[in-house]
Design a protein around this motif. Structure first.
Motif, PDB file in Angstrom:
ATOM      1  N   TYR A   1       0.850  -1.195   0.000  1.00 46.36           N
ATOM      2  CA  TYR A   1       0.000   0.000   0.000  1.00 46.36           C
ATOM      3  C   TYR A   1       0.884   1.243   0.000  1.00 46.36           C
ATOM      4  O   TYR A   1       1.984   1.250   0.565  1.00 46.36           O
ATOM      5  CB  TYR A   1      -0.904   0.053   1.243  1.00 46.36           C
TER       6      TYR A   1
ATOM      7  N   ASP B   1      -1.381 -11.307   6.928  1.00 45.71           N
ATOM      8  CA  ASP B   1      -1.909 -10.410   5.907  1.00 45.71           C
ATOM      9  C   ASP B   1      -3.012  -9.547   6.510  1.00 45.71           C
ATOM     10  O   ASP B   1      -3.868 -10.029   7.246  1.00 45.71           O
ATOM     11  CB  ASP B   1      -2.453 -11.212   4.722  1.00 45.71           C
ATOM     12  N   LYS B   2      -2.972  -8.270   6.177  1.00 46.69           N
ATOM     13  CA  LYS B   2      -3.971  -7.337   6.687  1.00 46.69           C
ATOM     14  C   LYS B   2      -4.629  -6.613   5.528  1.00 46.69           C
ATOM     15  O   LYS B   2      -4.024  -6.434   4.468  1.00 46.69           O
ATOM     16  CB  LYS B   2      -3.318  -6.309   7.620  1.00 46.69           C
ATOM     17  N   SER B   3      -5.839  -6.153   5.777  1.00 47.33           N
ATOM     18  CA  SER B   3      -6.536  -5.364   4.764  1.00 47.33           C
ATOM     19  C   SER B   3      -6.084  -3.912   4.865  1.00 47.33           C
ATOM     20  O   SER B   3      -5.442  -3.497   5.839  1.00 47.33           O
ATOM     21  CB  SER B   3      -8.046  -5.447   4.966  1.00 47.33           C
ATOM     22  N   GLU B   4      -6.465  -3.153   3.866  1.00 49.68           N
ATOM     23  CA  GLU B   4      -6.122  -1.731   3.856  1.00 49.68           C
ATOM     24  C   GLU B   4      -6.685  -1.014   5.076  1.00 49.68           C
ATOM     25  O   GLU B   4      -6.005  -0.194   5.705  1.00 49.68           O
ATOM     26  CB  GLU B   4      -6.661  -1.091   2.571  1.00 49.68           C
ATOM     27  N   ILE B   5      -7.912  -1.338   5.454  1.00 48.60           N
ATOM     28  CA  ILE B   5      -8.535  -0.685   6.599  1.00 48.60           C
ATOM     29  C   ILE B   5      -7.844  -1.080   7.901  1.00 48.60           C
ATOM     30  O   ILE B   5      -7.741  -0.281   8.845  1.00 48.60           O
ATOM     31  CB  ILE B   5     -10.053  -1.003   6.657  1.00 48.60           C
ATOM     32  N   ASP B   6      -7.327  -2.319   7.965  1.00 45.77           N
ATOM     33  CA  ASP B   6      -6.595  -2.758   9.159  1.00 45.77           C
ATOM     34  C   ASP B   6      -5.343  -1.905   9.362  1.00 45.77           C
ATOM     35  O   ASP B   6      -5.053  -1.478  10.482  1.00 45.77           O
ATOM     36  CB  ASP B   6      -6.188  -4.228   9.038  1.00 45.77           C
ATOM     37  N   TYR B   7      -4.607  -1.698   8.259  1.00 49.24           N
ATOM     38  CA  TYR B   7      -3.405  -0.862   8.348  1.00 49.24           C
ATOM     39  C   TYR B   7      -3.766   0.574   8.737  1.00 49.24           C
ATOM     40  O   TYR B   7      -3.071   1.214   9.531  1.00 49.24           O
ATOM     41  CB  TYR B   7      -2.652  -0.859   7.017  1.00 49.24           C
TER      42      TYR B   7
END
Length: 261
Positions: free
Chosen positions: A103, A159-165
């Protein structure tokens, strides 16, 4: 030639061989000292109105991957927010190492450094905006981040989602601001204690002036002049700390009012 002489010659040859072996193979097990690591949270400014902040670096031994999170700030007018990323190991080949940009958002940038075997001691991560071809990047157009055991966490990567980051970075920014407020409060307390001691010394002088010799009075007068200058400097430091606290609290309020979905 007797047996004793032969043994002496053999011992001498053995010692010479050991010295030769130690000298020419020392590079195999004697490492260069680690360099000073890039500090987590420190903003590194470069070029004009650009900066890089290392948020965290985490290495997963099983995956042979490192996740690096950065805050890439661009306050210039070039509108270039794409970057080159190059990794170089301090020791050994870096040929198979790949950098994937997961990202690249205004508040955070996430990189995955792949094929990074666990025997590395230290790596350099070079970050440069794509203002020109990579071969034409100048010495002042990039930042080098030094990563080693002093600033890398060793744990499994998920692995994380964009919202998690985004949520993670949002919470981290609030905590950083709150920690900075507490740091400024401690500084103010320290400066106030310094002021108290200076002013106490002045009060003590006035209370005991009748018992001092002319020489002692002259010495105290000089000290009071010096203390007055120091007092003004300390008062300015307290004012600056209070200004920074006010700014931080305003930023905290904005961050807490920000919707993170």
């Amino acid at each position: 030639m007797g047996n004793t002489d032969i043994k002496k010659i053999l011992y001498s040859l053995l010692i010479i061989f050991c010295i030769y072996l130690l000298f020419f193979t020392s590079k195999l097990y004697i490492h260069e000292p680690l360099r000073e690591e890039s500090k987590i949270g420190d903003k590194i400014s470069y070029m004009q109105n650009r900066s890089v902040t290392l948020v965290h670096a985490t290495y997963d031994k099983d995956k042979k991957e490192m996740e690096v999170q950065l805050d890439l700030d661009n306050n210039s007018n070039d509108n270039i927010d794409e970057y080159y990323y190059i990794v170089s190991k301090t020791e050994g080949s870096s040929e198979d190492i790949k950098v994937q940009e997961v990202y690249n958002k205004p508040m955070y940038t996430v990189l995955r450094i792949k094929n990074l075997k666990g025997n590395f001691r230290e790596i350099s991560l070079f970050v440069a905006p794509k203002i020109t071809d990579i071969g034409d990047i100048g010495d002042s157009d990039y930042v080098e981040l030094v990563l080693n055991k002093n600033n890398i966490k060793y744990m499994a990567l998920n692995d994380k989602s964009e919202i998690d980051y985004l949520r993670e970075r949002h919470a981290m920014l609030i905590k950083e601001k709150e920690d900075h407020v507490n740091k400024m409060k401690l500084k103010i307390k320290k400066h106030e204690e310094e002021l108290y001691n200076i002013r106490k010394s002045q009060r003590d002088y006035k209370e005991n002036i009748d018992y001092l010799t002319d020489e002692e009075k002259a010495s105290y007068e000089d000290r009071i002049k010096s203390n007055k200058e120091e007092e003004n400097i300390i008062e300015d430091k307290i004012k600056n700390c209070k200004k920074r606290i006010k700014t931080d609290k305003e930023d905290i309020k904005k961050l807490k009012n920000m919707k993170v979905n």
